[in-house]
Motif scaffolding. Structure first.
Motif, PDB file in Angstrom:
ATOM      1  N   HIS A  62       0.840  -1.216   0.000  1.00 59.80           N
ATOM      2  CA  HIS A  62       0.000   0.000   0.000  1.00 59.80           C
ATOM      3  C   HIS A  62       0.863   1.250   0.000  1.00 59.80           C
ATOM      4  N   HIS A  63       2.003   1.188  -0.645  1.00 57.91           N
ATOM      5  CA  HIS A  63       2.957   2.287  -0.546  1.00 57.91           C
ATOM      6  C   HIS A  63       3.396   2.788  -1.909  1.00 57.91           C
ATOM      7  N   LEU A  64       3.951   3.969  -1.866  1.00 60.07           N
ATOM      8  CA  LEU A  64       4.670   4.508  -3.022  1.00 60.07           C
ATOM      9  C   LEU A  64       6.056   4.874  -2.510  1.00 60.07           C
ATOM     10  N   ASN A 390       2.875   5.963   2.767  1.00 60.34           N
ATOM     11  CA  ASN A 390       1.698   5.117   3.008  1.00 60.34           C
ATOM     12  C   ASN A 390       0.489   5.725   2.303  1.00 60.34           C
ATOM     13  N   LEU A 391      -0.007   5.018   1.290  1.00 57.06           N
ATOM     14  CA  LEU A 391      -1.131   5.553   0.507  1.00 57.06           C
ATOM     15  C   LEU A 391      -2.468   5.412   1.245  1.00 57.06           C
ATOM     16  N   GLN A 392      -2.394   4.829   2.438  1.00 58.14           N
ATOM     17  CA  GLN A 392      -3.607   4.751   3.267  1.00 58.14           C
ATOM     18  C   GLN A 392      -3.396   5.543   4.558  1.00 58.14           C
ATOM     19  N   TYR A 398      -6.897   7.819   1.534  1.00 59.03           N
ATOM     20  CA  TYR A 398      -7.293   6.480   1.083  1.00 59.03           C
ATOM     21  C   TYR A 398      -8.505   6.553   0.152  1.00 59.03           C
ATOM     22  N   ILE A 401      -7.792   8.543  -3.373  1.00 59.23           N
ATOM     23  CA  ILE A 401      -7.013   7.836  -4.398  1.00 59.23           C
ATOM     24  C   ILE A 401      -7.915   6.824  -5.099  1.00 59.23           C
ATOM     25  N   LEU A 410      -2.420  10.874  -8.853  1.00 55.20           N
ATOM     26  CA  LEU A 410      -2.069  10.313  -7.541  1.00 55.20           C
ATOM     27  C   LEU A 410      -1.117  11.245  -6.792  1.00 55.20           C
ATOM     28  N   LEU A 414      -1.466  13.439  -3.226  1.00 55.20           N
ATOM     29  CA  LEU A 414      -0.518  13.388  -2.098  1.00 55.20           C
ATOM     30  C   LEU A 414      -0.007  14.782  -1.745  1.00 55.20           C
ATOM     31  N   LEU A 422       2.100  10.885   5.811  1.00 49.73           N
ATOM     32  CA  LEU A 422       2.351  10.012   4.652  1.00 49.73           C
ATOM     33  C   LEU A 422       3.603   9.152   4.831  1.00 49.73           C
TER      34      LEU A 422
END
Ligand code: GUN
Ligand code: ZN
Length: 436
Positions: A62-64, A390-392, A398, A401, A410, A414, A422
């Motif tokens: 769940h990450h970038l 953390n994209l959540q 959450y 996105i 995206l 952010l 994040l």
């Protein structure tokens, strides 16, 4: 070797244009603290023995993962000046900043604040910064000491100021030269550290002090490799009262930048903070001399200094970065700085796209600091400083996105909604840093 499977994003430059490279299901391979490979997981995974990969693979579903953020203009001694109410630049300096900076003759206090500062940088995903210290050598010792403990690539230097400031903050031409020289000899190019000659601004440095700063730059210019030389940081054209005062004090010069330029402080290792009110002549000479700019959106809004213009910088082809300028800036988060830069553009009909915004805090900022040979993106051989976002991180992020969003969308989400929340994990030279 370490293997990270995650969505990955970084910026590259191809034929002079900025591009984003995105791997929705990517693999980042690190060897001995440097980037070895980046690519699509499905393609790259076959290049490594399966048993090694399976044993060492770390998954971030769940990450970038992005390169560590780079803050090209910040003041670590102003950690506690942040959120000071109701003043514009010159009054703010006198009433808050100069008062706090006087405490840094005590090395214990300087170390305490440096510790807090580096922790806060890392909490925000900033892995490299160029920071001012105070005019006390002790503040520089503390800065480099703690940066070295964390293993961060950091730039900083002793503030030079010999006039129009409280006596306890003022040095002299001679003491400033001797102390800076000693600090350069001790810290410059030691491990990941670099020294920045730091005349505060024309208002608090005599002409002789500016000349002395240039002399130091000449003496430690890195020979044939500018990237090995000391850097220079100062302030320029931030506030209209500041500009009037600079012109009063240095009335024989063409404009504010000309003061630094004629004192031989321009050049490719020189970074000028703010540059809101530069005249075309100033931008022309900045471009000719290879000088760089650190824009400070959160600070400019907080202190009511004004609105910079990115289009003009692009027209003049001057490299620039987006920086925090804490404690004039009201956040350590470069996501917040990017967000405010977007709004400053929007007020002038310019829409800063998200890839460019990220560029200005990663690869673009590495260029401003003359560090693009080792930082700024995931090119093979570069130092592996990176951040797992953390994209959540929050319910709103959450929900906002969407699975069918482009990477531009995206990233824009952010930048608009993100901050320290994040930042889930931070890596320096491929090793996770545990942040308190
Ligand atoms: N100009 C000279 N010193 C400073 C400083 O500490 N902060 C800001 N924002 N501008 C300055
Ligand atoms: Zn500043």
């Amino acid at each position: 070797m370490q293997f990270y499977r995650s969505s990955l994003f970084h910026c590259v430059e191809k034929n002079g244009s900025i591009q984003g490279e995105y791997y929705a299901d990517g693999l980042l391979v690190i060897n001995e603290g440097k980037v070895l490979e980046i690519g699509d997981y499905d393609v790259l995974c076959h290049q490594f023995p399966q048993e090694v990969l399976q044993k060492k693979l770390q998954n971030f579903p769940h990450h970038l993962i992005i390169p560590g953020l780079i803050d090209a203009h910040v003041h670590y001694p102003q950690y506690k000046v942040i959120a000071s109410f109701g003043k514009t630049l010159l009054q703010w300096l006198n009433d808050y900043t100069f008062v706090e900076e006087q405490k840094f003759h005590q090395e214990d206090y300087a170390k305490h604040i440096a510790e807090l500062f580096f922790t806060e940088l890392l909490r925000n995903g900033t892995t490299t910064a160029m920071s001012f210290c105070t005019s006390h050598s002790q503040s520089v010792e503390a800065f480099f000491d703690i940066a070295q403990k964390y293993g961060m690539r950091m730039l900083g230097g002793k503030m030079m100021m010999d006039s129009h400031a409280p006596e306890s903050l003022c040095d002299s031409v001679e003491s400033s030269y001797n102390q800076s020289k000693k600090l350069i000899e001790k810290w410059h190019n030691k491990n990941r550290l670099l020294y920045s000659v730091s005349p505060r601004f024309a208002l608090t440095s005599s002409s002789s002090q500016l000349s002395m700063a240039a002399r130091l730059m000449r003496e430690y210019n890195g020979g044939s490799q500018a990237k090995d030389g000391v850097r220079m940081q100062t302030h320029l054209n931030e506030n209209t009262d500041e500009i009037s005062r600079a012109k009063e004090l240095y009335s024989q010069y063409e404009n504010y930048f000309d003061i630094y330029d004629k004192h031989h402080l321009s050049g490719e290792n020189s970074v000028f903070g703010h540059c809101i009110y530069c005249e075309n002549e100033e931008f022309k000479r900045m471009a000719e001399s290879g000088s760089k700019i650190a824009l400070c959106p959160t600070s400019n809004l907080f202190l009511g200094s004004g609105l910079f213009n990115m289009q003009r910088l692009d027209e003049h082809n001057i490299p620039y970065a987006i920086a925090s300028d804490v404690g004039g800036g009201d956040s350590f988060s470069l996501f917040k700085a990017m967000n405010e830069a977007y709004k400053i553009g929007a007020l002038q009909g310019y829409k800063l796209d998200s890839i460019k915004a990220l560029y200005l805090c990663t690869l673009g900022a590495s260029k401003v600091l003359n560090l693009e040979h080792c930082l700024g993106n995931f090119e093979k051989g570069k130092e592996a400083d990176f951040v797992a976002l953390n994209l959540q991180a929050t319910p709103l992020i959450y929900e906002r996105i969407q699975p069918d969003q482009t990477i531009e969308e995206l990233l824009f989400t952010l930048i608009t909604l993100g901050d320290d929340r994040l930042v889930d994990k931070v890596y320096l030279l491929g090793e996770e840093i545990k942040i308190q």
